[in-house]
Design an enzyme around this catalytic site. Structure first.
Site, PDB file in Angstrom:
ATOM      1  N   GLY A 168     -28.099  -9.813  26.676  1.00  0.00           N
ATOM      2  CA  GLY A 168     -27.885  -9.317  28.035  1.00  0.00           C
ATOM      3  C   GLY A 168     -27.258 -10.384  28.898  1.00  0.00           C
ATOM      4  N   GLU A 215     -28.614 -14.067  23.429  1.00  0.00           N
ATOM      5  CA  GLU A 215     -27.165 -13.832  23.356  1.00  0.00           C
ATOM      6  C   GLU A 215     -26.757 -13.305  24.723  1.00  0.00           C
ATOM      7  OE1 GLU A 215     -24.085 -12.385  23.615  1.00  0.00           O
ATOM      8  OE2 GLU A 215     -24.372 -10.840  22.079  1.00  0.00           O
ATOM      9  N   CYS A 271     -19.294  -8.649  25.012  1.00  0.00           N
ATOM     10  CA  CYS A 271     -19.499 -10.081  25.207  1.00  0.00           C
ATOM     11  C   CYS A 271     -18.435 -10.900  24.480  1.00  0.00           C
ATOM     12  CB  CYS A 271     -20.887 -10.478  24.741  1.00  0.00           C
ATOM     13  SG  CYS A 271     -21.248  -9.896  23.082  1.00  0.00           S
TER      14      CYS A 271
HETATM   15  P1  NAD Z   1     -28.512  -6.964  34.177  1.00  0.00           P
HETATM   16  O1  NAD Z   1     -28.643  -8.419  34.284  1.00  0.00           O
HETATM   17  O2  NAD Z   1     -29.122  -6.108  35.241  1.00  0.00           O
HETATM   18  O3  NAD Z   1     -29.139  -6.430  32.801  1.00  0.00           O
HETATM   19  C1  NAD Z   1     -28.693  -6.874  31.550  1.00  0.00           C
HETATM   20  C2  NAD Z   1     -29.618  -6.250  30.497  1.00  0.00           C
HETATM   21  O4  NAD Z   1     -30.901  -6.850  30.601  1.00  0.00           O
HETATM   22  C3  NAD Z   1     -29.852  -4.742  30.664  1.00  0.00           C
HETATM   23  O5  NAD Z   1     -29.862  -4.150  29.382  1.00  0.00           O
HETATM   24  C4  NAD Z   1     -31.226  -4.636  31.328  1.00  0.00           C
HETATM   25  O6  NAD Z   1     -31.921  -3.458  30.951  1.00  0.00           O
HETATM   26  C5  NAD Z   1     -31.926  -5.849  30.787  1.00  0.00           C
HETATM   27  N1  NAD Z   1     -32.910  -6.416  31.692  1.00  0.00           N
HETATM   28  C6  NAD Z   1     -32.790  -6.592  33.025  1.00  0.00           C
HETATM   29  N2  NAD Z   1     -33.884  -7.201  33.535  1.00  0.00           N
HETATM   30  C7  NAD Z   1     -34.722  -7.412  32.481  1.00  0.00           C
HETATM   31  C8  NAD Z   1     -36.003  -8.021  32.342  1.00  0.00           C
HETATM   32  N3  NAD Z   1     -36.646  -8.563  33.387  1.00  0.00           N
HETATM   33  N4  NAD Z   1     -36.554  -8.043  31.109  1.00  0.00           N
HETATM   34  C9  NAD Z   1     -35.928  -7.524  30.027  1.00  0.00           C
HETATM   35  N5  NAD Z   1     -34.704  -6.956  30.101  1.00  0.00           N
HETATM   36  C10 NAD Z   1     -34.110  -6.912  31.311  1.00  0.00           C
HETATM   37  O7  NAD Z   1     -26.986  -6.679  34.040  1.00  0.00           O
HETATM   38  P2  NAD Z   1     -26.186  -5.320  33.870  1.00  0.00           P
HETATM   39  O8  NAD Z   1     -25.630  -4.915  35.202  1.00  0.00           O
HETATM   40  O9  NAD Z   1     -26.931  -4.318  33.072  1.00  0.00           O
HETATM   41  O10 NAD Z   1     -25.015  -5.887  32.999  1.00  0.00           O
HETATM   42  C11 NAD Z   1     -24.098  -6.747  33.611  1.00  0.00           C
HETATM   43  C12 NAD Z   1     -24.052  -8.090  33.017  1.00  0.00           C
HETATM   44  O11 NAD Z   1     -24.911  -8.238  31.895  1.00  0.00           O
HETATM   45  C13 NAD Z   1     -22.674  -8.312  32.479  1.00  0.00           C
HETATM   46  O12 NAD Z   1     -21.889  -8.911  33.466  1.00  0.00           O
HETATM   47  C14 NAD Z   1     -22.878  -9.174  31.304  1.00  0.00           C
HETATM   48  O13 NAD Z   1     -22.788 -10.505  31.694  1.00  0.00           O
HETATM   49  C15 NAD Z   1     -24.271  -8.972  30.872  1.00  0.00           C
HETATM   50  N6  NAD Z   1     -24.398  -8.231  29.621  1.00  0.00           N
HETATM   51  C16 NAD Z   1     -24.171  -8.905  28.489  1.00  0.00           C
HETATM   52  C17 NAD Z   1     -24.268  -8.240  27.298  1.00  0.00           C
HETATM   53  C18 NAD Z   1     -24.000  -8.946  26.008  1.00  0.00           C
HETATM   54  O14 NAD Z   1     -23.578  -8.317  25.050  1.00  0.00           O
HETATM   55  N7  NAD Z   1     -24.287 -10.231  25.929  1.00  0.00           N
HETATM   56  C19 NAD Z   1     -24.603  -6.901  27.266  1.00  0.00           C
HETATM   57  C20 NAD Z   1     -24.850  -6.236  28.478  1.00  0.00           C
HETATM   58  C21 NAD Z   1     -24.753  -6.930  29.652  1.00  0.00           C
END
Ligand code: NAD
Length: 478
Positions: free
Chosen positions: A231, A253, A287
């Site tokens: 994430g 990751e 990513c």
């Molecule tokens: P976000 O930071 O709100 O969430 C990212 C992910 O983390 C989501 O799946 C969410 O459900 C989970 N999450 C959020 N808070 C959490 C917590 N406290 N505990 C466990 N899980 C939690 O971001 P978003 O708006 O969903 O996505 C945007 C950004 O996230 C992107 O700009 C990118 O940088 C990153 N992202 C990266 C990947 C990757 O493949 N590495 C995938 C998705 C998002």
């Protein structure tokens, strides 16, 4: 109802039973191509999570006793089921996530491939014998499953990113509680269902919930021995702190902002053809997506013209339409974030070259930003959308310097035929995976993980398997 499928929000899988979450809150699952609500998802409450934890302990005790040979066979049965149900799983994915159906099918195939590779690898979790210091004694290193795993997977590649965690944990003999992304729950549930019947109750469980509530509860529990998260950087930092407080092993990751170094000897047509597909796959929400193009000054004009022409030809639309080449962004939140990043970058001096996009749903047009500096918002922040930048360089040292001025270090790409340049960039580019004259940075049999703010630890490959194993030394004297 869409095509042959009636979309329903899935239930939670706790202790071998599919049942409704008991949290007071529900969340809307939205089709990003139309912005219409598909259904509402019931979330896990505190008691649901506590029950899953108890079951994970029991599931672990049972699953760890199953010999690796049989674990492999059972996982392969699940993989076969998944392949039989690919059309159904892929359709759910397109409806809830937006990606074109062809991409959803490819993702489902890749997820099945990942679990198949891990299943086979279960049979090769070798320890070793160390020559003994004293007669009539044996020194051995054993590899044992680390224990119940808490896994968190996001919405951009919900099948593949969940499969990396499910495959590794189950192949190693661990139980796993997966918290999938609430935005894309049905495709993951359909995948999980293919494996749930093959393992003891509690071995594989699926929760959806308020993310912070679930992660805090799971990571604090003494039952959980390993955490794995894909994430964003801020959430990754938060989970790393929780894992440190409770002394849990964690794999992170956290995204990337991949540099693409295009040298003067590169084949422009071939490079552009590959990179346009790779850049705009899943509307850039990947990513490993190529985002920062560093192009030798000698070919800048030709490269830019070819890139703009090819990217503006892409057909944007509903992922269920077979002619669609790029779908919408996954959520209104992502669309607002991408627009904001472009606006701030233009205000900071970037020039915008943008295609057209449908006005319904959460579509963002393909965008190329030129005239950016290392301080530009679009260079500092991961775009996570159909946005690329183009900067010229003079000499490979200059390119490396620009490419490495970034907090992320996940994937990178290089286009050249010069052996000297390949050697230099392989040594000096700060990324976890580098593709040279191609785009393959992630395959089941190779490790995938980042440097710097992209996180730590690897998934896939033998390194990915190792992440779910404990090392034990035994010294046996007669
Ligand atoms: P976000 O930071 O709100 O969430 C990212 C992910 O983390 C989501 O799946 C969410 O459900 C989970 N999450 C959020 N808070 C959490 C917590 N406290 N505990 C466990 N899980 C939690 O971001 P978003 O708006 O969903 O996505 C945007 C950004 O996230 C992107 O700009 C990118 O940088 C990153 N992202 C990266 C990947 C990757 O493949 N590495 C995938 C998705 C998002």
């Amino acid at each position: 109802m869409s095509g042959q499928i009636t979309y329903r929000a899935p239930e939670l899988l706790i202790n071998g039973q599919w049942r409704t979450g008991r949290h007071a809150m529900t969340v809307a699952i939205v089709n990003p191509a139309s912005a219409e609500t598909l259904d509402r998802l019931h979330l896990a409450n505190h008691d649901d999570i506590a029950q899953a934890l108890q079951a994970a302990q029991q599931g672990f005790e049972a699953w760890r006793q199953v010999p690796a040979f049989e674990r492999c066979a059972r996982l392969e049965k699940g993989v076969n089921k998944m392949r039989e149900q690919m059309e159904h799983i892929a359709t759910l994915l397109t409806l809830e996530q937006g990606k074109p159906l062809a991409e959803a099918r490819a993702e489902c195939a890749m997820a099945a491939d990942l679990i198949k590779w891990y299943a086979e690898e279960a049979r090769r979790t070798y320890g070793r014998i160390i020559p003994a210091r004293i007669p009539n004694s044996r020194m051995q290193v054993l590899k044992q499953p680390v224990g119940p795993v808490a896994a968190f997977a996001p919405w951009n590649f919900p099948l593949v990113l969940s499969a990396r965690k499910i495959g590794g944990a189950l192949a190693a003999g661990c139980s796993i509680i997966l918290k999938g992304a609430e935005e894309t729950p049905a495709s993951v549930a359909a995948m999980v269902a293919c494996f749930a019947a093959e393992v003891p109750a509690g071995t594989l469980q699926l929760l959806y919930g308020v993310p912070a509530e679930v992660s805090e509860h799971l990571i604090a529990s003494p039952i959980i021995r390993k955490v794995t998260f894909t994430g964003s950087v801020p959430v990754g930092r938060h989970l790393a702190q929780l894992a440190a407080k409770h002394l849990k092993r964690i794999t992170l990751e956290l995204g990337g902002h991949a540099p693409v170094i295009v040298c003067a000897d590169a084949d422009i047509d071939k490079t552009v053809a590959q990179m346009v597909v790779h850049k705009f796959r899943n509307a850039g929400q990947a990513c490993l997506a190529p985002t920062r193009f560093y192009v030798d000054r000698a070919i800048e004009g030709d490269f830019m013209d070819a890139f703009i022409a090819a990217s503006h030809k892409l057909v944007l639309g509903d992922g269920m339409d077979p002619i669609t080449q790029m779908g919408p962004l996954a959520s209104a939140r992502r669309l607002a974030a991408v627009r904001d990043l472009i606006d701030r970058s233009v205000q900071a001096g970037a020039r915008l070259h943008q295609g057209a996009a449908p006005s319904s749903g959460f579509f963002a047009p393909v965008s190329l930003l030129t005239g950016v500096t290392p301080e530009s918002p679009v260079i500092q922040e991961e775009p996570f959308g159909p946005v690329a930048t183009l900067t010229t360089f003079d000499g490979i040292d200059h390119a490396l310097n620009l490419a490495n001025q970034c907090a992320y270090g996940l994937a990178g790409y290089l286009f050249t035929d010069s052996a000297r340049t390949i050697l230099k960039v392989s040594d000096q580019l700060e990324v976890g995976s580098l593709a040279i004259n191609g785009m393959g940075v992630s395959v089941p049999e190779a490790p995938f993980g980042g440097l710097k703010d992209s996180g730590y630890g690897s998934e896939s490959g033998i390194e990915g398997m190792e992440a779910f194993l404990e090392t034990k030394f035994t010294h046996h004297c007669a």
